[in-house]
Scaffold this motif. Structure first.
Motif, PDB file in Angstrom:
ATOM      1  N   VAL A 122      20.661  73.243 -22.070  1.00  0.00           N
ATOM      2  CA  VAL A 122      19.196  73.176 -22.135  1.00  0.00           C
ATOM      3  C   VAL A 122      18.693  72.757 -20.762  1.00  0.00           C
ATOM      4  N   SER A 123      17.655  73.454 -20.282  1.00  0.00           N
ATOM      5  CA  SER A 123      17.105  73.132 -18.958  1.00  0.00           C
ATOM      6  C   SER A 123      15.711  72.565 -19.092  1.00  0.00           C
ATOM      7  N   LYS A 124      15.296  71.888 -18.051  1.00  0.00           N
ATOM      8  CA  LYS A 124      13.974  71.252 -18.033  1.00  0.00           C
ATOM      9  C   LYS A 124      12.873  72.284 -18.290  1.00  0.00           C
ATOM     10  N   ASN A 125      11.895  71.909 -19.103  1.00  0.00           N
ATOM     11  CA  ASN A 125      10.740  72.789 -19.314  1.00  0.00           C
ATOM     12  C   ASN A 125       9.686  72.409 -18.276  1.00  0.00           C
ATOM     13  N   LEU A 126       9.336  73.354 -17.405  1.00  0.00           N
ATOM     14  CA  LEU A 126       8.439  73.032 -16.283  1.00  0.00           C
ATOM     15  C   LEU A 126       6.999  73.433 -16.551  1.00  0.00           C
ATOM     16  N   SER A 127       6.782  74.285 -17.562  1.00  0.00           N
ATOM     17  CA  SER A 127       5.423  74.812 -17.738  1.00  0.00           C
ATOM     18  C   SER A 127       4.674  74.183 -18.904  1.00  0.00           C
ATOM     19  N   GLY A 128       5.389  73.468 -19.786  1.00  0.00           N
ATOM     20  CA  GLY A 128       4.740  72.901 -20.972  1.00  0.00           C
ATOM     21  C   GLY A 128       4.940  73.809 -22.180  1.00  0.00           C
ATOM     22  N   LEU A 129       4.958  73.219 -23.363  1.00  0.00           N
ATOM     23  CA  LEU A 129       5.083  74.002 -24.599  1.00  0.00           C
ATOM     24  C   LEU A 129       3.681  74.398 -25.032  1.00  0.00           C
ATOM     25  N   LYS A 130       3.516  75.684 -25.388  1.00  0.00           N
ATOM     26  CA  LYS A 130       2.179  76.188 -25.766  1.00  0.00           C
ATOM     27  C   LYS A 130       2.327  77.099 -26.973  1.00  0.00           C
ATOM     28  N   GLY A 131       1.306  77.116 -27.836  1.00  0.00           N
ATOM     29  CA  GLY A 131       1.290  78.077 -28.936  1.00  0.00           C
ATOM     30  C   GLY A 131       1.379  77.395 -30.289  1.00  0.00           C
ATOM     31  N   SER A 132       1.680  78.234 -31.288  1.00  0.00           N
ATOM     32  CA  SER A 132       1.592  77.761 -32.660  1.00  0.00           C
ATOM     33  C   SER A 132       2.818  78.264 -33.435  1.00  0.00           C
ATOM     34  N   ILE A 133       3.403  77.414 -34.258  1.00  0.00           N
ATOM     35  CA  ILE A 133       4.549  77.837 -35.084  1.00  0.00           C
ATOM     36  C   ILE A 133       4.360  77.329 -36.513  1.00  0.00           C
ATOM     37  N   THR A 134       5.036  77.992 -37.444  1.00  0.00           N
ATOM     38  CA  THR A 134       5.047  77.520 -38.835  1.00  0.00           C
ATOM     39  C   THR A 134       6.376  76.808 -39.063  1.00  0.00           C
ATOM     40  N   ILE A 135       6.287  75.588 -39.555  1.00  0.00           N
ATOM     41  CA  ILE A 135       7.496  74.774 -39.755  1.00  0.00           C
ATOM     42  C   ILE A 135       8.211  75.219 -41.037  1.00  0.00           C
ATOM     43  N   PRO A 136       9.529  75.490 -40.957  1.00  0.00           N
ATOM     44  CA  PRO A 136      10.261  75.941 -42.149  1.00  0.00           C
ATOM     45  C   PRO A 136      10.358  74.873 -43.247  1.00  0.00           C
ATOM     46  N   ALA A 137      10.808  75.334 -44.389  1.00  0.00           N
ATOM     47  CA  ALA A 137      10.731  74.557 -45.646  1.00  0.00           C
ATOM     48  C   ALA A 137      11.416  73.195 -45.602  1.00  0.00           C
ATOM     49  N   ASP A 138      10.811  72.282 -46.332  1.00  0.00           N
ATOM     50  CA  ASP A 138      11.353  70.929 -46.469  1.00  0.00           C
ATOM     51  C   ASP A 138      12.690  70.974 -47.225  1.00  0.00           C
ATOM     52  N   LYS A 139      13.685  70.327 -46.645  1.00  0.00           N
ATOM     53  CA  LYS A 139      15.020  70.374 -47.263  1.00  0.00           C
ATOM     54  C   LYS A 139      15.087  69.458 -48.489  1.00  0.00           C
ATOM     55  N   SER A 140      14.517  68.265 -48.377  1.00  0.00           N
ATOM     56  CA  SER A 140      14.549  67.342 -49.525  1.00  0.00           C
ATOM     57  C   SER A 140      13.901  67.985 -50.744  1.00  0.00           C
ATOM     58  N   ILE A 141      12.751  68.628 -50.529  1.00  0.00           N
ATOM     59  CA  ILE A 141      12.038  69.228 -51.668  1.00  0.00           C
ATOM     60  C   ILE A 141      12.805  70.446 -52.172  1.00  0.00           C
ATOM     61  N   SER A 142      13.446  71.199 -51.278  1.00  0.00           N
ATOM     62  CA  SER A 142      14.224  72.371 -51.710  1.00  0.00           C
ATOM     63  C   SER A 142      15.372  71.971 -52.643  1.00  0.00           C
ATOM     64  N   HIS A 143      16.106  70.895 -52.274  1.00  0.00           N
ATOM     65  CA  HIS A 143      17.195  70.424 -53.162  1.00  0.00           C
ATOM     66  C   HIS A 143      16.650  70.152 -54.563  1.00  0.00           C
ATOM     67  N   ARG A 144      15.540  69.391 -54.577  1.00  0.00           N
ATOM     68  CA  ARG A 144      14.993  68.964 -55.870  1.00  0.00           C
ATOM     69  C   ARG A 144      14.471  70.163 -56.652  1.00  0.00           C
ATOM     70  N   ALA A 145      13.830  71.101 -55.962  1.00  0.00           N
ATOM     71  CA  ALA A 145      13.245  72.250 -56.662  1.00  0.00           C
ATOM     72  C   ALA A 145      14.322  73.025 -57.416  1.00  0.00           C
ATOM     73  N   VAL A 146      15.453  73.296 -56.752  1.00  0.00           N
ATOM     74  CA  VAL A 146      16.470  74.109 -57.441  1.00  0.00           C
ATOM     75  C   VAL A 146      17.163  73.296 -58.528  1.00  0.00           C
ATOM     76  N   MET A 147      17.399  72.017 -58.274  1.00  0.00           N
ATOM     77  CA  MET A 147      18.061  71.201 -59.322  1.00  0.00           C
ATOM     78  C   MET A 147      17.152  71.043 -60.539  1.00  0.00           C
ATOM     79  N   PHE A 148      15.877  70.731 -60.307  1.00  0.00           N
ATOM     80  CA  PHE A 148      14.985  70.453 -61.431  1.00  0.00           C
ATOM     81  C   PHE A 148      14.671  71.747 -62.184  1.00  0.00           C
ATOM     82  N   ALA A 149      14.541  72.866 -61.453  1.00  0.00           N
ATOM     83  CA  ALA A 149      14.318  74.151 -62.122  1.00  0.00           C
ATOM     84  C   ALA A 149      15.527  74.478 -63.007  1.00  0.00           C
TER      85      ALA A 149
END
Ligand code: S3P
Length: 424
Positions: A5-32
């Motif tokens: 990994v190299s130094k980021n010289l320009s800054g992070l810019k933009g927008s992303i969607t954060i992937p699914a919560d792992k804790s909730i995913s475990h519970r969803a499949v077990m409880f279902a």
């Protein structure tokens, strides 16, 4: 696998969607799987750990099929079948601890196994209270493999010495199948996804501060939409705050109060974090976050906030190296029992790149701000959260940083590098 990994010289810019919560995913499949009928789980995590929970539910006779990459349809009559083989939890402590609560009260025997790291992690914290409920569990001195001879269980009133959502959830799941009212009280409130989802699925559950009680219940199937994982967002929050010129939007982040300790801490440190568009989805608070590069100062992180940011402490350590003054983390001794001894690992590895960091019995002390040097190779100790934290450190190191064992990040959060690259 080694990653540079190299130094980021320009800054992070933009927008992303954060992937699914792992804790909730475990519970969803077990409880279902425990519900009687058809549940649809939208945005199920692609991480290996929730996939271990899914495979175990299937091995217990549940019909679970993907409609597309992340939409999972679970058809169950709520009755589990004896598995033909040992149930493999992989690297996932959540799978092993929650499933032991499910399996303790079944009419069959089963064995839970895990990988090398999971087989070293303490299981007495669930074996002891489950035994008080009448469970019969054989282990290797409190470690996996766990062989569980299903029994009729009786409720207990348990004062947990730990603020652990895994222990609490294990006992609540056992309590769903026990005679009487099972109550768990913890010293501080740990993540409450189990309670929220059990409520959402109409279980007989009562919540009173740090105490929660359940009685025998049949769960109702539901459509569950899983929000983004604030523990995954944490790497982007930290990077956005410490890489100069950054200004990013993180979409669909879970904002459950029992998980947002990192937001409280970074605001206290002077971080520019804005919450946009907050709403409630499937019983959980969700919103977008705007993060901008900030001048940070150190702080003390202790007591009841620890369970609210337990998984974020490695990346908070990286962040603290870039804050002026002293950051003290204490009351976090359970970090030594995670996928690695995270206190020792964080101190050992960050010292290699010039951090002023000291180990204590239950945390660490960091004096900032340090110009991190890089030019070194950091170990990941088979621990995904360390791999991802070192990546964030690499973005502000003077020289390229090599991360040995970076594949662990991919196992937990396969979208991680792609999302970072899209912001660069
Ligand atoms: C989890 C609870 C936490 C956390 C783990 C996931 C959960 O562990 O560290 O990554 O999903 O319940 P503890 O509850 O043991 O602290």
């Amino acid at each position: 696998m080694k990653k540079t990994v190299s130094k980021n010289l320009s800054g992070l810019k933009g927008s992303i969607t954060i992937p699914a919560d792992k804790s909730i995913s475990h519970r969803a499949v077990m409880f279902a799987s425990l519900a009687n009928g058809k549940s649809v789980i939208k945005n199920f995590s692609k991480g290996q750990d929730p996939r271990s929970s899914l495979e175990i539910c299937k091995a217990l006779g549940v019909d679970a099929q993907f409609l597309d990459e992340t939409t999972l349809v679970v058809n169950s009559d709520g009755v589990l079948q004896a598995p033909a083989q040992p149930l493999d939890c992989g690297n996932s402590g959540t799978t092993m601890r929650l499933m032991s609560g499910v399996l303790a009260g079944q009419g069959f025997s089963s064995t839970l196994i895990g990988d090398e790291s999971l087989s070293k992690r303490p299981m007495k914290r669930v074996i002891e209270p489950l035994t008080l409920m009448g469970a019969q569990i054989a282990s290797v001195d409190g470690h996996a493999p766990l062989t569980i001879a299903g029994q009729n269980l009786s409720a207990i009133n348990y004062e947990s010495p730990l603020a652990s959502a895994q222990v609490k959830s294990c006992l609540l799941l056992a309590g769903l199948n026990a005679d009487g009212v099972t109550t768990v009280t913890e010293p501080y409130l740990s993540r409450n996804h189990t309670e929220l989802m059990l409520k959402f699925m109409n279980a007989d559950i009562k919540i009173d501060g740090c105490s929660v009680s359940v009685s025998r219940s049949t769960l109702e199937p539901r459509e569950i939409s899983i929000c983004g994982d604030i523990s995954s967002a944490a790497y982007f929050i930290a990077a956005g705050l410490i890489v100069p010129n950054s200004d990013i939007i993180l979409k669909n982040v879970g904002l459950n109060q029992t998980r947002t300790g990192i937001l409280d801490v970074v605001k206290f440190m002077g971080g520019d974090v804005e919450i946009l568009d907050k709403k409630n989805v499937s019983g959980e608070d969700v919103g977008d976050l705007r993060i901008r590069y900030s001048d940070l100062t150190g702080c003390t992180i202790e007591d009841g906030i620890i369970p609210r940011l337990i998984d974020e402490l490695p990346v908070i350590a990286v962040l603290a190296t870039q804050a002026r003054g002293t950051t003290i983390v204490r009351d976090a001794g359970d970090l030594r029992n995670k996928e690695s001894d995270r206190i020792k690992a964080v101190v050992t590895e960050l010292k290699k790149i010039g951090a002023d960091i000291h180990e204590t019995s239950d945390g660490f002390i960091i004096n900032g701000k340090s110009q991190l040097t890089g030019g070194a190779e950091l170990e990941t100790y088979h621990d995904h959260r360390l791999a991802m934290s070192w990546y964030v450190a690499g973005l502000v190191c003077d020289n390229p940083l090599v991360i040995d064992g970076f594949e662990w990040a991919g196992i937990s959060f396969p979208e991680f590098v792609g999302l970072f690259e899209s912001l660069s």
